[in-house]
Design an enzyme around this catalytic site. Structure first.
Site, PDB file in Angstrom:
ATOM      1  N   LYS A  25       0.822  -1.247   0.045  1.00  0.00           N
ATOM      2  CA  LYS A  25       0.039   0.182   0.144  1.00  0.00           C
ATOM      3  C   LYS A  25       0.752   1.422  -0.107  1.00  0.00           C
ATOM      4  O   LYS A  25       0.429   2.354  -0.843  1.00  0.00           O
ATOM      5  CB  LYS A  25      -0.713  -0.109   1.246  1.00  0.00           C
ATOM      6  N   SER A  26       1.830   1.211   0.766  1.00  0.00           N
ATOM      7  CA  SER A  26       3.040   2.612   0.925  1.00  0.00           C
ATOM      8  C   SER A  26       3.411   2.645  -0.582  1.00  0.00           C
ATOM      9  O   SER A  26       3.629   3.857  -0.728  1.00  0.00           O
ATOM     10  CB  SER A  26       3.966   1.822   1.936  1.00  0.00           C
ATOM     11  N   ARG A  30       2.708   6.053  -3.226  1.00  0.00           N
ATOM     12  CA  ARG A  30       3.769   6.819  -3.719  1.00  0.00           C
ATOM     13  C   ARG A  30       3.912   6.577  -5.479  1.00  0.00           C
ATOM     14  O   ARG A  30       3.856   7.765  -6.000  1.00  0.00           O
ATOM     15  CB  ARG A  30       4.980   6.807  -3.157  1.00  0.00           C
ATOM     16  N   ARG A 133      -6.639  13.061  12.821  1.00  0.00           N
ATOM     17  CA  ARG A 133      -4.985  12.687  12.974  1.00  0.00           C
ATOM     18  C   ARG A 133      -4.194  13.946  12.854  1.00  0.00           C
ATOM     19  O   ARG A 133      -4.927  15.291  12.211  1.00  0.00           O
ATOM     20  CB  ARG A 133      -4.786  12.077  11.650  1.00  0.00           C
ATOM     21  N   GLN A 187       5.984   9.628   5.792  1.00  0.00           N
ATOM     22  CA  GLN A 187       4.722  10.384   5.096  1.00  0.00           C
ATOM     23  C   GLN A 187       5.187  11.877   4.926  1.00  0.00           C
ATOM     24  O   GLN A 187       5.067  12.351   3.834  1.00  0.00           O
ATOM     25  CB  GLN A 187       3.420  10.114   5.939  1.00  0.00           C
ATOM     26  N   ASP A 345       4.217  -0.356  11.696  1.00  0.00           N
ATOM     27  CA  ASP A 345       2.522  -0.955  11.429  1.00  0.00           C
ATOM     28  C   ASP A 345       2.544  -2.322  12.123  1.00  0.00           C
ATOM     29  O   ASP A 345       1.319  -2.862  11.925  1.00  0.00           O
ATOM     30  CB  ASP A 345       2.307  -0.943   9.933  1.00  0.00           C
TER      31      ASP A 345
HETATM   32  C1  S3P Z   1       3.101   5.159   6.045  1.00  0.00           C
HETATM   33  C2  S3P Z   1       4.050   5.536   7.220  1.00  0.00           C
HETATM   34  C3  S3P Z   1       3.898   5.384   8.616  1.00  0.00           C
HETATM   35  C4  S3P Z   1       2.838   4.293   8.487  1.00  0.00           C
HETATM   36  C5  S3P Z   1       1.646   4.376   7.691  1.00  0.00           C
HETATM   37  C6  S3P Z   1       2.154   4.328   6.217  1.00  0.00           C
HETATM   38  C7  S3P Z   1       3.664   5.661   4.587  1.00  0.00           C
HETATM   39  O1  S3P Z   1       3.452   6.323   9.086  1.00  0.00           O
HETATM   40  O2  S3P Z   1       2.348   3.909  10.167  1.00  0.00           O
HETATM   41  O3  S3P Z   1       0.755   3.438   7.941  1.00  0.00           O
HETATM   42  O4  S3P Z   1       3.000   5.022   3.721  1.00  0.00           O
HETATM   43  O5  S3P Z   1       4.589   6.152   4.387  1.00  0.00           O
HETATM   44  P1  S3P Z   1       4.305   7.587   9.478  1.00  0.00           P
HETATM   45  O6  S3P Z   1       5.016   8.076   8.190  1.00  0.00           O
HETATM   46  O7  S3P Z   1       3.664   8.628   9.879  1.00  0.00           O
HETATM   47  O8  S3P Z   1       5.257   6.919  10.713  1.00  0.00           O
END
Ligand code: S3P
Length: 478
Positions: A25-26, A30, A133, A187, A345
């Site tokens: 997903k991450s 991107r 958030r 993020q 996570d």
């Molecule tokens: C993510 C980064 C993490 C993670 C989130 C997804 C990302 O958050 O907890 O589920 O896709 O970059 P943070 O960057 O705020 O730690």
């Protein structure tokens, strides 16, 4: 949404066999943003069908990218492919005055950085959980770059400066910054770097600990000039970057694989392999932790030649197969704050492992988990206590005493069952907690129930189907 409880009964058997989990997903989020920012037509393969990823797809469409879902006869039904023609140097050409980011902080925070260096104004909104958030962590650096923000959110008639919805007022005269991040957040890092891609000069982000580095690899793949310091804590982009379309395959999501890998380490007799998962070291902290707790884990990395032969290009992300074999009851672990970003996570699932291990485990430096889709450390300790483990959360620490013995089918503490013999657990509308609690019901000896399990679709809609695959293989029915 249905108000019915869904019950997860113990399967009382080992997990066996192999599986491919949906794409990461991450990385997917991107890749979609970068393809939208680039000049030309990119192809992204093996994206997960999770709500969060579908949200990013809708957002880049609303911002003006041309998106085509290439879906017929997909090689793997849990995933899909996309063709994206980006807006390129001209910048976004929004069709609306607002974007809706659903449950995804990644979508919202990175989206703000994408919009910041252009002369457009856009209200960024999301669901109730996203309204809770924190957003100042991204507003502050983007304001230093020259973007502006208008407060839209209100609570009891009072403006809420740091919450969604808020309007990003972009500025084509933004300046590059050197930004030392107060918290390690991938993020925030991505958001600043993606803004920097459209700002003249060198934008640098420095983190206190290294967070996941997918943005660094993806920006390179799209042609940006990226410099990563030897200590991996400082990343610089030279803008404006000449982002060019590219084709990318998304590896399987190690955060989704983590549920089964941990379950196999906990359930006697289990042995499973998850294929083609992203094994980027910045995401593998939980594997190191499971190994330290005594699990038997093997990683077979795909070599680049194998990928080229298969005509697959993960654009620098390491990918491999991970096998976990049950090797006896796990031991406790003490995790230090510098390790937290690499398992951010997976702390919920590791806490489940700790609850089933021998001795007391302590996770230090976990206050960021209070700011996720729920206050994760509080919700975890509350739920684990109901399951008969001893657990407590403090300002920045989670302590879990392994009270649950899966093999002996007993817990040290009292199991808090309802009259129907089932433990009611709360996920607080947090997808990762919902999946962890379901797994505790399926893999331990205490049935668990919860409402609205569909919250798991945020990251992993096929979780139960995939789990059942491993059960069927174990029964020899496959
Ligand atoms: C993510 C980064 C993490 C993670 C989130 C997804 C990302 O958050 O907890 O589920 O896709 O970059 P943070 O960057 O705020 O730690």
């Amino acid at each position: 949404m249905s108000e019915e409880y869904q019950t997860f009964e113990p399967i009382n058997m080992p997990l066996r066999g192999s599986l491919t989990v949906p794409g990461d997903k991450s990385i997917a989020s991107r890749a979609i943003y970068l393809a939208a920012m680039a000049e030309g037509t990119s192809h992204i393969f093996d994206l997960p069908r999770s709500n969060d990823v579908m949200t990013v797809v809708a957002v880049v469409r609303d911002l003006g990218a041309k998106v085509k879902i290439l879906d017929s006869n997909h090689r793997n039904s849990v995933n899909f492919d996309l063709e994206i023609t980006g807006w390129g140097k001209k910048g976004p050409n929004p069709k609306k005055t607002s974007i809706y980011c659903g449950n995804s902080a990644t979508c919202a925070r990175i989206g703000m950085g994408v919009i910041a260096p252009f002369d457009i104004a856009m209200i960024v909104d999301g669901d109730e959980s996203l309204h809770r958030r924190p957003f100042m962590r991204i507003v502050d650096p983007l304001m230093q770059m020259g973007a502006n923000f208008r407060v839209v959110a209100q609570k009891n008639g009072k403006p809420q400066r740091s919450s969604l919805p808020m309007e990003v007022i972009g500025n084509s005269d933004c300046n590059p910054i050197y930004y030392e991040m107060p918290v390690a957040s991938s993020q925030v890092k991505s958001s600043i770097l993606f803004a920097g891609a459209n700002i003249k000069g060198e934008t640098t982000v420095v983190e206190p600990f290294q967070s996941r580095n997918h943005d660094e690899m993806l920006l390179k793949a799209f042609g940006a000039n990226i410099k990563v310091n030897k200590d991996m804590l400082s990343v610089a982009i030279n803008g404006p970057a000449d982002l060019k379309a590219c084709d990318i395959w998304i590896p399987g999501d190690v955060s989704s694989a983590a549920y089964y890998l941990t379950a196999a380490a906990l359930v006697p007799g289990s042995k499973i392999t998850i294929h083609n998962i992203g094994i980027n070291p910045t995401r593998l902290g939980f594997i190191d932790a499971l190994k330290e707790m005594g699990s038997r884990i093997e990683i077979h990395e795909l070599d680049e030649k194998e990928c080229l032969e298969k005509n697959i290009n993960y654009q620098g992300e390491p990918v491999g197969d991970i096998t976990v074999q049950y090797a006896g009851r796990l031991n406790s672990i003490v995790v230090s704050p510098d390790k937290i970003p690499s398992m951010i996570d997976e702390i919920p699932i590791l806490a489940m492992a700790a609850a089933c291990a021998e001795g007391e485990s302590i996770f230090y430096g976990v206050k960021e988990l209070k700011l996720k889709e729920s206050n994760r450390i509080h919700a975890i300790s509350e739920g684990l206590r109901k399951l008969g483990a001893k657990a407590s959360d403090a300002a920045d620490t989670l302590t879990v005493e392994g009270g649950i013995d899966i093999e002996a089918k007993r817990a040290k503490g009292k199991v808090d069952k309802d009259d129907d013999g089932v433990v009611l657990l709360k996920h607080h509308y947090d997808h990762r907690l919902a999946i962890c609690w379901a797994l505790m019901g399926l893999c331990s000896y205490v049935p668990v129930k919860m409402r609205h399990f569909e919250v798991s679709h945020v990251s992993y809609p096929q979780f139960l189907d995939d789990f059942n695959e491993l059960v069927l293989e174990s029964k020899g029915d496959k």
